[in-house]
Design an enzyme around this catalytic site. Structure first.
Site: not given
Length: 324
Positions: A173-174, A233, A237
């Site tokens: 995700h990051e 985001e 995800d």
């Protein structure tokens, strides 16, 4: 006492973080997580190389950015020199000690102004005892403090598949934030630079718009979600879970464990008032949507659990978003 502890954690954040990490995390767990991250990076690299909608020039720039991501895992190997100069005296008041420490920090910042940037330093904003994870587009680094590297995200007792569905998906995700609608504006050194071809960026904008439309207007707790507010985001995800699944497949892992652990890390309860604030102002959608919607976009999810068109989790193939 509580105020004193908060001030202590603020002024000596990295020192306290190192103590926490070495006491409750350790070098063995750090090496294990770093090994898993390298697996995730290899999967991400392969997915970029196999990407069907990027031109070779943009693909090479993306791979270069991926290769330059600085990893900050568990706890730093060294801390800022400023802690050598901060002095705390029992003969001084709390105010005097805080004031002296603040002056030391200011002087340290001025001294560092014209020195080369040390990209390995963590800094006081992300100590090892902080439960969070970050991607910084201006530094092109990802930070995973030791405090988040615990259940339900990570455990040395978990299978690799369980850890991939937990901290592995969060790690990816990051990484994906480097290629989300905001992070994609920065290059491998954290400079704002357009490294996209015009046609590739147009396609990326179309895919991001599809992600916006996927989430926009979903009723959650009686309120409508805002797909545009949360697109960064949501892209992260989707990328995180996708890469976790692909990595598990390469390792002959258990995809049920991957998806189930992904669901576990988003379990939670909240008051209706808090849910309203999340939907109105937060760049993240409520937790149940973070769990369910990315999974609905991954074909392996349907095969793993034999999900049929009549099931509530079914999403028609043409509505499934695939970006990274």
């Amino acid at each position: 006492m509580q105020i004193h502890l908060l001030q202590l954690n603020q002024q000596l954040a990295e020192v306290i973080g190192i103590y926490y990490a070495q006491s409750y995390f350790g070098s063995t767990a750090k090496a294990n997580v770093e090994q898993m991250i390298n697996k995730m990076l290899e999967t991400y690299k392969q997915r970029l190389q196999d990407n069907s909608w990027l031109s070779e020039s943009t693909k090479n720039e993306a791979l270069k950015k991926l290769d330059h991501i600085t990893l900050k895992i568990g706890y730093p190997d060294k801390i800022s020199d400023v802690y050598n100069d901060i002095q705390v005296s029992a003969n001084k008041s709390l105010y005097e000690n805080i004031s002296a420490a603040n002056k030391t920090w200011v002087q340290y910042s001025f001294n560092e102004l014209y020195k080369p940037v040390d990209r390995t330093l963590w800094g006081p904003d992300a100590p090892a005892n902080l439960i969070n994870a970050f991607y910084d587009p201006t530094k092109n680094d990802i930070t995973f403090p030791a405090a988040i590297l615990q259940k339900p995200f990570y455990s040395s007792d978990n299978t690799l598949s369980e850890n991939l569905g937990g901290i592995g998906a969060v790690i990816a995700h990051e990484i994906t934030h480097a290629f989300d609608p905001n992070g994609s504006k920065f290059d491998e050194f954290g400079n704002i630079r357009n490294w996209w071809s015009e046609q590739d960026y147009k396609k990326f904008t179309e895919l991001s718009q599809a992600e916006i439309e996927l989430f926009d207007g979903i009723i959650c707790g009686g309120l409508k979600t805002n797909g545009k507010l949360t697109v960064g985001e949501n892209v992260a995800d989707l990328g995180g879970l996708t890469v976790a699944v692909e990595t598990a497949k390469k390792e002959n892992g258990n995809l049920q464990e991957v998806f189930q652990t992904w669901a576990k890390i988003w379990r939670g309860k909240m008051m209706p008032q808090f849910r309203k604030s999340i939907i109105a102002y937060d760049s993240h959608v409520p937790s149940e949507l973070r769990s369910n919607v990315p999974a609905q976009c991954i074909d392996d999810f349907y095969q793993t659990f034999n999900i049929q068109p009549t099931a509530g989790m079914w999403l028609d193939p043409e509505k499934r978003v695939h970006i990274w």
